[in-house]
Structure formats: structure tokens, C-alpha cells
Design a protein around this motif. Structure first.
Motif, PDB file in Angstrom:
ATOM      1  N   GLY A   1     -16.540  15.978  11.348  1.00  0.00           N
ATOM      2  CA  GLY A   1     -17.625  16.404  11.427  1.00  0.00           C
ATOM      3  C   GLY A   1     -18.460  15.233  10.613  1.00  0.00           C
ATOM      4  N   TYR A   2     -19.714  15.615  10.531  1.00  0.00           N
ATOM      5  CA  TYR A   2     -20.867  14.643   9.924  1.00  0.00           C
ATOM      6  C   TYR A   2     -21.699  15.221   8.846  1.00  0.00           C
ATOM      7  N   SER A   3     -22.379  14.584   8.063  1.00  0.00           N
ATOM      8  CA  SER A   3     -23.070  15.306   7.061  1.00  0.00           C
ATOM      9  C   SER A   3     -24.568  15.267   7.771  1.00  0.00           C
ATOM     10  N   THR A   4     -24.958  14.659   8.746  1.00  0.00           N
ATOM     11  CA  THR A   4     -26.207  14.637   9.418  1.00  0.00           C
ATOM     12  C   THR A   4     -25.976  15.065  10.795  1.00  0.00           C
ATOM     13  N   PRO A   5     -27.200  15.438  11.507  1.00  0.00           N
ATOM     14  CA  PRO A   5     -27.150  15.734  12.811  1.00  0.00           C
ATOM     15  C   PRO A   5     -26.684  14.707  13.892  1.00  0.00           C
ATOM     16  N   LYS A   6     -25.892  15.168  14.939  1.00  0.00           N
ATOM     17  CA  LYS A   6     -25.217  14.185  15.849  1.00  0.00           C
ATOM     18  C   LYS A   6     -25.381  14.913  17.075  1.00  0.00           C
ATOM     19  N   ILE A   7     -25.531  14.180  18.394  1.00  0.00           N
ATOM     20  CA  ILE A   7     -25.795  14.745  19.594  1.00  0.00           C
ATOM     21  C   ILE A   7     -24.563  15.647  19.961  1.00  0.00           C
ATOM     22  N   TYR A   8     -24.759  16.687  20.431  1.00  0.00           N
ATOM     23  CA  TYR A   8     -23.995  17.788  20.914  1.00  0.00           C
ATOM     24  C   TYR A   8     -23.186  18.495  19.692  1.00  0.00           C
ATOM     25  N   TYR A   9     -23.331  17.989  18.446  1.00  0.00           N
ATOM     26  CA  TYR A   9     -22.638  18.677  17.264  1.00  0.00           C
ATOM     27  C   TYR A   9     -23.721  19.915  16.630  1.00  0.00           C
ATOM     28  N   GLN A  10     -23.230  20.722  16.257  1.00  0.00           N
ATOM     29  CA  GLN A  10     -23.927  21.941  15.602  1.00  0.00           C
ATOM     30  C   GLN A  10     -23.779  22.033  14.284  1.00  0.00           C
ATOM     31  N   PRO A  11     -24.561  22.789  13.388  1.00  0.00           N
ATOM     32  CA  PRO A  11     -24.361  22.890  11.930  1.00  0.00           C
ATOM     33  C   PRO A  11     -23.342  23.971  11.844  1.00  0.00           C
ATOM     34  N   LEU A  12     -22.391  23.851  10.769  1.00  0.00           N
ATOM     35  CA  LEU A  12     -21.404  24.768  10.577  1.00  0.00           C
ATOM     36  C   LEU A  12     -21.674  25.190   9.278  1.00  0.00           C
ATOM     37  N   PHE A  13     -21.304  26.584   8.852  1.00  0.00           N
ATOM     38  CA  PHE A  13     -21.662  27.261   7.660  1.00  0.00           C
ATOM     39  C   PHE A  13     -20.461  27.860   7.301  1.00  0.00           C
ATOM     40  N   TYR A  14     -20.229  27.710   5.981  1.00  0.00           N
ATOM     41  CA  TYR A  14     -19.245  28.172   5.111  1.00  0.00           C
ATOM     42  C   TYR A  14     -19.645  29.525   4.742  1.00  0.00           C
ATOM     43  N   MET A  15     -19.091  30.683   5.089  1.00  0.00           N
ATOM     44  CA  MET A  15     -19.693  32.039   4.350  1.00  0.00           C
ATOM     45  C   MET A  15     -18.741  32.457   3.492  1.00  0.00           C
ATOM     46  N   GLN A  16     -19.066  33.121   2.335  1.00  0.00           N
ATOM     47  CA  GLN A  16     -18.341  33.489   1.284  1.00  0.00           C
ATOM     48  C   GLN A  16     -18.687  35.023   0.844  1.00  0.00           C
ATOM     49  N   CYS A  17     -17.799  35.809   1.080  1.00  0.00           N
ATOM     50  CA  CYS A  17     -18.133  37.233   0.643  1.00  0.00           C
ATOM     51  C   CYS A  17     -16.711  38.083   0.019  1.00  0.00           C
ATOM     52  N   GLY A  18     -16.528  37.889  -1.317  1.00  0.00           N
ATOM     53  CA  GLY A  18     -15.532  38.352  -1.822  1.00  0.00           C
ATOM     54  C   GLY A  18     -14.349  37.528  -1.325  1.00  0.00           C
ATOM     55  N   THR A  19     -13.114  38.021  -0.912  1.00  0.00           N
ATOM     56  CA  THR A  19     -12.212  37.094  -0.544  1.00  0.00           C
ATOM     57  C   THR A  19     -12.274  36.729   1.000  1.00  0.00           C
ATOM     58  N   SER A  20     -13.371  37.013   1.762  1.00  0.00           N
ATOM     59  CA  SER A  20     -13.539  36.403   3.170  1.00  0.00           C
ATOM     60  C   SER A  20     -14.488  34.901   2.972  1.00  0.00           C
ATOM     61  N   THR A  21     -13.793  34.008   3.740  1.00  0.00           N
ATOM     62  CA  THR A  21     -14.436  32.766   3.683  1.00  0.00           C
ATOM     63  C   THR A  21     -14.330  32.094   5.030  1.00  0.00           C
ATOM     64  N   PRO A  22     -15.076  32.789   6.085  1.00  0.00           N
ATOM     65  CA  PRO A  22     -14.972  32.225   7.337  1.00  0.00           C
ATOM     66  C   PRO A  22     -16.014  30.985   7.582  1.00  0.00           C
TER      67      PRO A  22
ATOM     68  N   ALA B   1     -22.108  44.202  -1.500  1.00  0.00           N
ATOM     69  CA  ALA B   1     -22.220  42.638  -1.826  1.00  0.00           C
ATOM     70  C   ALA B   1     -23.222  42.133  -1.251  1.00  0.00           C
ATOM     71  N   ARG B   2     -23.329  40.727  -1.616  1.00  0.00           N
ATOM     72  CA  ARG B   2     -24.253  39.866  -0.902  1.00  0.00           C
ATOM     73  C   ARG B   2     -23.594  38.398  -0.767  1.00  0.00           C
ATOM     74  N   PRO B   3     -23.481  38.181   0.463  1.00  0.00           N
ATOM     75  CA  PRO B   3     -22.655  37.021   0.843  1.00  0.00           C
ATOM     76  C   PRO B   3     -23.420  35.716   0.777  1.00  0.00           C
ATOM     77  N   THR B   4     -22.991  34.548   0.506  1.00  0.00           N
ATOM     78  CA  THR B   4     -23.393  33.239   0.619  1.00  0.00           C
ATOM     79  C   THR B   4     -23.179  32.509   1.897  1.00  0.00           C
ATOM     80  N   TRP B   5     -24.177  31.625   2.317  1.00  0.00           N
ATOM     81  CA  TRP B   5     -23.879  30.729   3.482  1.00  0.00           C
ATOM     82  C   TRP B   5     -24.185  29.236   2.689  1.00  0.00           C
ATOM     83  N   LYS B   6     -23.241  28.293   3.192  1.00  0.00           N
ATOM     84  CA  LYS B   6     -23.384  26.971   2.517  1.00  0.00           C
ATOM     85  C   LYS B   6     -23.177  25.993   3.748  1.00  0.00           C
ATOM     86  N   LEU B   7     -23.969  25.050   4.118  1.00  0.00           N
ATOM     87  CA  LEU B   7     -24.044  24.332   5.240  1.00  0.00           C
ATOM     88  C   LEU B   7     -22.890  23.347   4.901  1.00  0.00           C
ATOM     89  N   ILE B   8     -21.737  23.092   5.647  1.00  0.00           N
ATOM     90  CA  ILE B   8     -20.630  22.295   5.553  1.00  0.00           C
ATOM     91  C   ILE B   8     -21.031  20.990   6.193  1.00  0.00           C
TER      92      ILE B   8
END
Length: 347
Positions: free
Chosen positions: A206-227, A265-272
Motif C-alpha cells: 500500500g501507500y501513505s497517500t491516495p492512489k488511483i483505484y486504491y482505498q483507505p484501509l483502517f485498523y480497528m481495535q476493540c479489546g483483543t479484536s484487531t480487524p 467499550a469504545r473502539p478506535t479506528w486508525k488509517l493504515i
């Protein structure tokens, strides 16, 4: 003002319909609808009869008339609470704000890009539009001062593809296929990453900035779940076979993380970063509940131990030291002078 009422006057008959207040104006520019609230004793039939223009070949002009009433002595509007939206100054290109009702189960409030292919104002793939505006609540008498201070801080920009200086962001998994990590290149413009730990493998690029046909991917964390998810609302429940929108059960809240997170709980989302949505390894990571671990790429032994051994080595050196230690001084020196002192000092 609260003490001013208005009415709608039939300019042919001079009959006036007193209006209590305007419920809403039409949000469609090609329509001239206005939704009003009138006294409960006035029926719809009476209103229609007041403005009945059937049988006439001329338009019926309707005039807005005001009823001025005495201003209350204790009226202090400055103390009233006001909500203010500071959008910007003059034009912001093709940026538009939308406020109003719709067929959705919420009230629309958004700022987005509006363009068309005819005048080549569309937002091409890979470009980014950003808009900064402000909303605040305050006393009515402070609105003007606060709004003016924020007005020049609003911003609307369109960033072309070539204006970015991206760096690579890659996802690696461990040999056991139970952990993963996102690794960014060391500096902007660097298009390679490394994962020195043996057995790890690169699974998505992936890339740190937008790219054609690429989409933002988020890392979600809630307890032990990290999808990892492209859609922050991926885990929104659809109870009772309902579909989005209008999917909330009556009287209940809908949380976008309910399928993966405890409601206390309250999850967090981070842009990967920005990734190809067709990377199949992302599905594998989520389906097998891999754990995000920042140490996935750390090689063993790259740093000294923080807990040294407390027992001697099992294989001591056989050769003596080249720099033997000096004999230690006596631990019990004499407290009385010698009876036969030397006559000459020691060399």
C-alpha cells in the motif's frame, strides 16, 4: 423577531392568512414551496378557499405582510443560545454544502465536491478534496465576533495526484500466520519497506497517500479484536433482516462496531494507508482473527538482554588473563608500630 408576526395576503380580495411560523422552506431551487403553521381553527379548506383563483386568467399575486407588535420590555436576545455554521468566504470552487431532509434515517449535513464532465469539473480518481469549516454554539450576542475570527481560517483545497510525496506502507504476517503488522517506509518518496524477522512475509502493498483505484484501509481495535476494514461501518448490525438505511430497531441505537466489540467499550479506528481492495490476504487476516502486533518484524537478538544471567558460565575460559589484577591490600592493617622498623625507605 418573536413579537413580529406575518401573514399571506390575497392581493385581489385583501384577505390575509395569519401565519404562526414557517415550518420549512423548500430546499429545491426549482420549487417555490413553503411549509407554514397556521392557527388550528383554520382548516385546509378555508385556506384553499381564501386563495382560490379558479376561473381567472390572471396569476394571483400573494403578498407577505407583517404584524408589528410592541417589543417586550424584558426581551434580551443576546442571552439566547445560538448555533452557528461558518462555511467560508465567497466561492470555494466546486465545494458544496448540503443540509436538509432525505429518504435516509438521518438529517443530511455534508460538504462534498460537485462537478460534471461537461465543464471538466469532476474530481478525477486519485485527486483529493478537503474542506475545513467550523460549527459552534454560543450566546447570540457573541456570534458575530466569533464567526469573523473563524471565517478566514476556513479552507477548501483540491490536491492533485502529483502533489503527493508518498511512501510505501506494507502489511507483513508472521510465520505462524497469527500476527500481522503495517510497516511504513523510512521517509517520504521511499517506495520500499523491510521486515528483518525470519519467516515473515509481505502480504499486501500500500501507500501513505491516495492512489488511483486504491482505498483507505483502517485498523480497528476493540479489546483483543484487531480487524482491518475498508468500510468503517463494516460491522454495523442489520437486525431483523433490515437493510441500510432504516435499519435501526425502534427506540434502539445502532453502533457501527456492534458485531465485533462489546457495547460497554469504545473502539478506535486508525488509517493504515491506501491499499488495493482486491488484496485477498486482508480477508484471510480478518477471517482467521490475526492479531496486530507491532513487534511482528522485530528480529530476535537485535538488542542486548535486559535480564543478564545470575549464574556462572558452564564453559569458563582455560587461558589466564593477559592483564592479571593487582593483589588486594590487607583487609586487617596493624594498629601498633613495628618493633624493628627498616632504616631505609622502600624502593
Amino acid at each position: 423577531a418573536p413579537w413580529v408576526k406575518f401573514g399571506l395576503k390575497n392581493t385581489v380580495t385583501d384577505a390575509v392568512l395569519e401565519v404562526i411560523y414557517v415550518h420549512k422552506w423548500s430546499h429545491k431551487p426549482h420549487l417555490e414551496y413553503v411549509y407554514i403553521v397556521i392557527d388550528s381553527t383554520s382548516s385546509a379548506a378555508a385556506v384553499n378557499a381564501m386563495f382560490d383563483n379558479r376561473g381567472s386568467d390572471e396569476d394571483l399575486p400573494i403578498e407577505v405582510v407583517a404584524y408589528n407588535r410592541p417589543k417586550p420590555d424584558n426581551y434580551t436576545p443576546g442571552r439566547a443560545t445560538a448555533f452557528t455554521y461558518v462555511y467560508g468566504r465567497n466561492s470555494h470552487g466546486n465545494s458544496r454544502r448540503r443540509v436538509g431532509s432525505s429518504s435516509r434515517d438521518y438529517y443530511v449535513f455534508t460538504v462534498n465536491w460537485r462537478g460534471n464532465t461537461r465543464d471538466k469539473t469532476i474530481l478525477d480518481a486519485g485527486k483529493t478534496h478537503a474542506h475545513r469549516s467550523y460549527m459552534f454554539a454560543s450566546r447570540l450576542d457573541s456570534v458575530e465576533t466569533r464567526a469573523k475570527n473563524l471565517r478566514d481560517k476556513t479552507k477548501s483545497v483540491t490536491i492533485e495526484i502529483e502533489e503527493w510525496s508518498p511512501r510505501r506502507v506494507d502489511i507483513y504476517q508472521d510465520a505462524a500466520e497469527s500476527k500481522f503488522v503495517a510497516v511504513a517506509a523510512s521517509s517520504p518518496g521511499t517506495l520500499s519497506t523491510s521486515c528483518p524477522k525470519a519467516g515473515t512475509s509481505l502480504v499486501c502493498e500500500g501507500y501513505s497517500t491516495p492512489k488511483i483505484y486504491y482505498q483507505p484501509l483502517f485498523y480497528m481495535q476493540c479489546g483483543t479484536s484487531t480487524p482491518l476494514v475498508f468500510d468503517p461501518y463494516h460491522f454495523t448490525p442489520l437486525p431483523g433482516g433490515r437493510t441500510f438505511p432504516q435499519h435501526a430497531a425502534s427506540g434502539s441505537a445502532v453502533r457501527s462496531y456492534e458485531k465485533v466489540c462489546d457495547l460497554s467499550a469504545r473502539p478506535t479506528w486508525k488509517l493504515i494507508g491506501f491499499f488495493d481492495p482486491n488484496c485477498s490476504s486482508l480477508n484471510t487476516i480478518n477471517e482467521n482473527s490475526y492479531t496486530y502486533d507491532g513487534a511482528t518484524c522485530d528480529s530476535v537478538g537485535s538488542t542486548p538482554t535486559m535480564s543478564p544471567s545470575t549464574s556462572p558460565t558452564s564453559n569458563p575460559s582455560k587461558a589466564p588473563s593477559h592483564s592479571p589484577t593487582e593483589p588486594p591490600p590487607t583487609m586487617s592493617p596493624s594498629t601498633s608500630p613495628t618493633s624493628n622498623p627498616s632504616k631505609a625507605p622502600s624502593h
